[in-house]
Design a protein around this motif. Structure first.
Motif, mmCIF file in Angstrom:
data_model
loop_
_atom_site.group_PDB
_atom_site.id
_atom_site.type_symbol
_atom_site.label_atom_id
_atom_site.label_comp_id
_atom_site.label_asym_id
_atom_site.label_seq_id
_atom_site.Cartn_x
_atom_site.Cartn_y
_atom_site.Cartn_z
ATOM 1 N N LYS A 95 0.967 -1.156 0.041
ATOM 2 C CA LYS A 95 0.047 -0.069 0.003
ATOM 3 C C LYS A 95 0.907 1.333 0.125
ATOM 4 C CE LYS A 95 -3.854 -2.646 0.313
ATOM 5 N NZ LYS A 95 -3.088 -3.807 0.295
ATOM 6 N N LYS A 96 1.956 1.118 -0.897
ATOM 7 C CA LYS A 96 2.823 2.345 -0.981
ATOM 8 C C LYS A 96 2.470 3.131 -2.249
ATOM 9 C CE LYS A 96 5.803 1.509 2.558
ATOM 10 N NZ LYS A 96 6.076 2.200 3.636
ATOM 11 N N ARG A 97 1.367 4.075 -2.127
ATOM 12 C CA ARG A 97 0.998 4.865 -3.214
ATOM 13 C C ARG A 97 2.189 5.908 -4.166
ATOM 14 N NH1 ARG A 97 -4.427 6.574 -4.384
ATOM 15 N NH2 ARG A 97 -4.365 8.217 -5.917
ATOM 16 N N GLU A 98 2.850 6.456 -3.297
ATOM 17 C CA GLU A 98 3.868 7.381 -3.925
ATOM 18 C C GLU A 98 5.037 6.615 -4.700
ATOM 19 O OE1 GLU A 98 5.563 11.348 -4.259
ATOM 20 O OE2 GLU A 98 3.329 10.480 -3.994
ATOM 21 N N GLU A 99 5.404 5.525 -4.047
ATOM 22 C CA GLU A 99 6.603 4.683 -4.608
ATOM 23 C C GLU A 99 5.731 3.940 -5.965
ATOM 24 O OE1 GLU A 99 6.032 4.637 -1.737
ATOM 25 O OE2 GLU A 99 7.645 4.788 -0.238
ATOM 26 N N LEU A 100 4.668 3.506 -5.835
ATOM 27 C CA LEU A 100 3.903 2.649 -6.920
ATOM 28 C C LEU A 100 3.699 3.986 -8.346
ATOM 29 C CD1 LEU A 100 2.150 0.660 -8.113
ATOM 30 C CD2 LEU A 100 0.268 1.391 -6.849
ATOM 31 N N SER A 101 3.272 4.945 -7.991
ATOM 32 C CA SER A 101 3.218 6.032 -8.853
ATOM 33 C C SER A 101 4.457 6.348 -9.560
ATOM 34 C CB SER A 101 2.584 7.243 -8.397
ATOM 35 O OG SER A 101 1.451 7.214 -7.504
ATOM 36 N N TYR A 102 5.446 6.339 -8.898
ATOM 37 C CA TYR A 102 6.941 6.545 -9.610
ATOM 38 C C TYR A 102 7.118 5.384 -10.497
ATOM 39 C CZ TYR A 102 7.803 11.251 -7.672
ATOM 40 O OH TYR A 102 8.092 12.394 -7.158
ATOM 41 N N THR A 103 6.965 4.204 -9.730
ATOM 42 C CA THR A 103 7.245 2.829 -10.520
ATOM 43 C C THR A 103 6.593 3.011 -11.943
ATOM 44 O OG1 THR A 103 7.813 1.787 -8.498
ATOM 45 C CG2 THR A 103 7.476 0.562 -10.609
ATOM 46 N N VAL A 104 5.488 3.323 -11.984
ATOM 47 C CA VAL A 104 4.562 3.195 -13.183
ATOM 48 C C VAL A 104 4.972 4.176 -14.369
ATOM 49 C CG1 VAL A 104 2.190 3.650 -14.304
ATOM 50 C CG2 VAL A 104 2.577 2.436 -12.058
ATOM 51 N N GLY A 105 5.516 5.572 -13.731
ATOM 52 C CA GLY A 105 5.883 6.402 -14.617
ATOM 53 C C GLY A 105 7.055 6.020 -15.272
ATOM 54 N N ALA A 106 8.221 5.496 -14.462
ATOM 55 C CA ALA A 106 9.299 5.369 -14.689
ATOM 56 C C ALA A 106 9.593 4.079 -15.832
ATOM 57 C CB ALA A 106 10.213 4.861 -13.660
ATOM 58 N N SER A 107 8.626 3.021 -15.420
ATOM 59 C CA SER A 107 8.492 2.001 -16.442
ATOM 60 C C SER A 107 8.105 2.463 -17.847
ATOM 61 C CB SER A 107 7.505 1.068 -16.060
ATOM 62 O OG SER A 107 8.003 0.621 -14.639
ATOM 63 N N ILE A 108 7.022 3.398 -18.040
ATOM 64 C CA ILE A 108 6.456 3.914 -19.169
ATOM 65 C C ILE A 108 7.620 4.629 -19.986
ATOM 66 C CG2 ILE A 108 5.034 5.325 -20.371
ATOM 67 C CD1 ILE A 108 2.851 4.424 -18.127
ATOM 68 N N THR A 109 8.512 5.423 -19.313
ATOM 69 C CA THR A 109 9.368 6.422 -19.613
ATOM 70 C C THR A 109 10.601 5.398 -20.089
ATOM 71 O OG1 THR A 109 9.203 8.126 -18.295
ATOM 72 C CG2 THR A 109 11.211 7.816 -19.122
ATOM 73 N N VAL A 110 11.053 4.617 -19.504
ATOM 74 C CA VAL A 110 11.946 3.467 -20.074
ATOM 75 C C VAL A 110 11.479 2.679 -21.386
ATOM 76 C CG1 VAL A 110 13.350 1.425 -19.533
ATOM 77 C CG2 VAL A 110 13.145 3.401 -17.916
ATOM 78 N N THR A 111 10.338 2.360 -21.432
ATOM 79 C CA THR A 111 9.989 1.581 -22.533
ATOM 80 C C THR A 111 9.688 2.377 -23.761
ATOM 81 O OG1 THR A 111 8.445 0.282 -21.129
ATOM 82 C CG2 THR A 111 7.890 0.265 -23.278
ATOM 83 N N THR A 112 9.551 3.447 -23.539
ATOM 84 C CA THR A 112 9.603 4.729 -24.661
ATOM 85 C C THR A 112 10.876 4.823 -25.340
ATOM 86 O OG1 THR A 112 7.400 5.910 -23.572
ATOM 87 C CG2 THR A 112 8.652 6.929 -25.352
ATOM 88 N N ILE A 113 11.830 5.132 -24.429
ATOM 89 C CA ILE A 113 13.156 5.445 -24.975
ATOM 90 C C ILE A 113 13.748 4.203 -25.708
ATOM 91 C CG2 ILE A 113 15.582 5.968 -24.411
ATOM 92 C CD1 ILE A 113 14.436 7.496 -21.903
ATOM 93 N N LEU A 114 13.485 2.965 -25.040
ATOM 94 C CA LEU A 114 14.032 1.811 -25.685
ATOM 95 C C LEU A 114 13.332 1.356 -26.839
ATOM 96 C CD1 LEU A 114 14.692 -0.390 -22.604
ATOM 97 C CD2 LEU A 114 16.428 0.497 -23.875
ATOM 98 N N GLY A 115 12.164 1.597 -27.018
ATOM 99 C CA GLY A 115 11.073 1.330 -28.080
ATOM 100 C C GLY A 115 11.436 2.059 -29.372
#
Length: 468
Positions: A95-115
Motif C-alpha cells: 500500500k505504498k501509493r507514492e512509490e507505486l506511482s513513480y514505478t509506473v511512470g518510470a516504467s513507461i518512460t524507459v519503455t518509450t526510450i528503448l522502443g
C-alpha cells in the motif's frame, strides 16, 4: 443481470493476493490470464493458418525463421515489463501509493526510450542476421519483410507488454482479457482481408499483428488512467527519475538478459534447423507447426507462473513470506494437473491440430513425432514455471539469469549439436529441448531451496521468517 456482471468484473479487477485462500486467489487470477493468452495465441495462430492455407508452407517457414531474432530484440522490453510488474505488485501489496506511482511512470518512460531506439536502428541488422543464420534463399526476402514490419511497429507491442504487466501487478486481470478478446477477433478479420483478400502475404500478417498490439496498448493505457484511486499518473512521475529507473532496470535488465540467453540459443540452433530442412524438406514448416501447438499447451504453464509472480510480489510487499510458500505448493498442484490434461488432448488430437496449418502429410507426421518427444517435458515445465515465479516475484532477477546461463551453456547448446551429430535426424533438436527443460527444473528447485529470494523484497519489514 447487470449487477452480477458488474460484481464479476469487479472481482477480477481488484484481486488482493495477500488475503483469502491462496489457491482460490491464484485460480481467480490465472483463469482470465489464461483466457487472455488463448486470445493472444489466437491471432498468432490465425496468421499461421491463413498463411499456410492461402500462401503455402514457405510463408510459414519465413515467419518461423525470423522469430528468434525478433524474440531477441523484444527480450529487453519483456524484462522491463517483468521488472515493472514485480515492483508494482510489491508496492501495491505494501500500500505504498507514492512509490507505486513513480514505478509506473518510470516504467513507461524507459519503455518509450528503448522502443524508439529499436524502431530506428534494429531494421538495419535484420538481413545480415538472417543470412548469418543460413536462412534459405527461398524465404529470405519474406523473413526480412516480416521482421522489419514488426520492428517498425514495436512501440505498440512494447507498451502492451509494460501496461498489461502493470495492470496485472495491480490485481486487474479482467481488463487485459477484455482488450485481448476484442483485438484478437479484429485481427482475424484483418488477416482475412490482408492475406487472401489483398494478397499481401507475410506483409499482411505482420501489419495485422502490429495494429492489434497497438490498439490493445491504447486500451490498457485508458484503463490505467481510470485507476486514480490506486496511484497517480502525470508528468511528475514520468520524468526520468534515477532512483526508480534504476530499480526497474535492476530487475528488468537481468530478466531481459535471462530471456536473451534463450533467444541467442534459438539463433545458434536455427542454422541446425535450416540444415535439417535441407536434408529433411519440410522441417522448418514442421518446427513452426509444433511451436503453434506448443503455444497452446504451454499457455497454462506461463499463466500459472505469471500468477505466482504477482502472488509472490504482493505477499512479499505485505511481508507474508510463509503465505508465499503455501501458495506455491497449491499452484504447482493446479499447474501440473492442467498440464497433464492438455498433454493428453495434444497426443490424442495432435494430427488434427497439425492439419489446421498444412495439408502436407510429411509435415503433419513429423509434427506429431516431435510433440510426442516433448510430452513429458510440458508437465515438468509446469511445476518449474511456478517455482521460478515465486523467485522472480520476490524480486530476485539474478538467480534466474544465472540459471538460464548455466542451462544454456552446459545443457541446451551442447546437447543440440551432439544429438544432431550422432543421431543425424530432426528428432535430435527436440530431444535437446527436452533435456534443457529438465535441467532448468533441477536448477529452479536448487535456487528455491537456497532461499536467496527471501531477502530480495523492495519493501523492508522488521519481521523475520525461518527457512522452510
Amino acid at each position: 443481470m447487470n449487477a452480477r456482471l458488474q460484481r464479476f468484473k469487479s472481482s477480477l479487477s481488484n484481486i488482493d493476493m495477500t488475503e483469502g485462500t491462496p489457491w482460490k486467489k491464484l485460480l481467480l487470477f490465472t483463469v482470465p490470464l489464461l483466457i487472455g493468452n488463448v486470445f493472444q495465441q489466437l491471432y498468432s495462430t490465425a496468421d499461421m493458418i491463413i498463411l499456410g492455407q492461402f500462401v503455402g508452407d514457405n510463408a510459414i517457414a519465413a515467419v518461423g525463421s525470423s522469430m528468434p531474432i525478433f524474440f531477441l530484440i523484444m527480450v529487453l522490453m519483456m524484462g522491463i515489463a517483468m521488472g515493472a510488474g514485480v515492483m508494482v505488485s510489491q508496492y501495491f501489496g505494501a500500500k505504498k501509493r507514492e512509490e507505486l506511482s513513480y514505478t509506473v511512470g518510470a516504467s513507461i518512460t524507459v519503455t518509450t526510450i528503448l522502443g524508439l531506439a529499436i524502431m530506428i536502428f534494429a531494421p538495419f541488422g535484420t538481413r545480415p542476421l538472417l543470412i548469418a543464420m543460413n536462412t534459405p534463399t527461398a524465404i529470405l526476402d519474406d523473413s526480412v519483410l516480416y521482421m522489419n514490419v514488426l520492428l517498425w511497429g514495436i512501440l505498440g507491442m512494447a507498451y502492451f507488454n509494460i501496461l498489461s504487466g502493470i495492470l496485472r501487478g495491480l490485481g486487474d486481470t479482467f481488463s487485459p482479457l477484455l482488450y485481448l478478446a476484442i483485438v484478437s477477433i479484429l485481427n482475424v478479420f484483418l488477416n482475412l482481408l490482408l492475406i487472401p483478400g489483398l494478397g499481401l502475404g507475410v506483409w499482411g500478417a505482420a501489419i495485422g499483428t502490429v495494429f492489434a498490439q497497438g490498439l490493445t496498448s491504447l486500451l490498457c493505457l485508458r484503463r490505467l488512467l481510470k485507476m486514480r484511486d490506486v496511484f497517480d499518473m502525470g508528468w511528475k512521475y514520468m520524468r526520468p527519475n534515477k532512483l526508480y529507473i534504476t530499480k526497474v532496470l535492476k530487475i528488468g535488465v537481468p530478466s531481459g538478459a535471462s530471456q536473451a540467453i534463450f533467444a541467442v540459443a534459438m539463433m545458434i540452433i536455427q542454422p541446425l534447423a535450416n540444415e535439417m530442412d535441407n536434408a529433411f524438406p519440410g522441417f522448418l514448416a514442421t518446427n513452426m507447426v509444433v511451436m503453434r501447438i506448443d503455444g497452446f499447451v504451454m499457455m497454462p504453464n506461463f499463466s500459472f507462473g505469471n500468477a505466482m509472480t504477482v502472488f509472490a510480489g504482493q505477499n512479499m510487499g505485505a511481508g507474508k513470506i510463509d503465505r508465499m510458500r503455501k501458495g506455491m505448493i497449491q499452484c504447482i498442484a493446479m499447474a501440473v494437473g492442467t498440464s497433464i490434461i492438455l498433454v493428453a488432448i495434444m497426443l490424442i488430437f495432435g494430427r488434427y491440430l497439425a492439419g489446421f496449418f498444412t495439408d502436407t502429410q510429411a509435415v503433419i507426421d513429423m509434427s506429431i513425432r516431435m510433440l510426442r518427444i516433448l510430452a513429458i517435458g510440458y508437465v515438468i515445465f509446469a511445476a518449474n514455471m511456478v517455482v521460478w515465479g515465486i523467485i522472480r516475484g520476490a524480486g530476485d532477477a539474478w538467480t534466474p539469469l544465472w540459471g538460464s546461463l548455466i542451462n544454456t551453456v552446459a545443457v541446451r547448446l551442447p546437447t543440440a549439436y551432439l544429438f544432431v551429430h550422432f543421431m543425424g535426424v530432426p528428432d535430435a533438436l527436440f530431444y535437446s529441448l527436452l533435456a534443457g527443460w529438465i535441467s532448468n527444473a533441477v536448477i529452479g528447485v536448487i535456487a528455491y531451496r537456497l532461499g536467496k529470494w527471501r531477502k530480495m523484497g523492495f519493501v523492508k519489514h522488521n519481521t523475520t521468517t525461518a527457512p522452510p
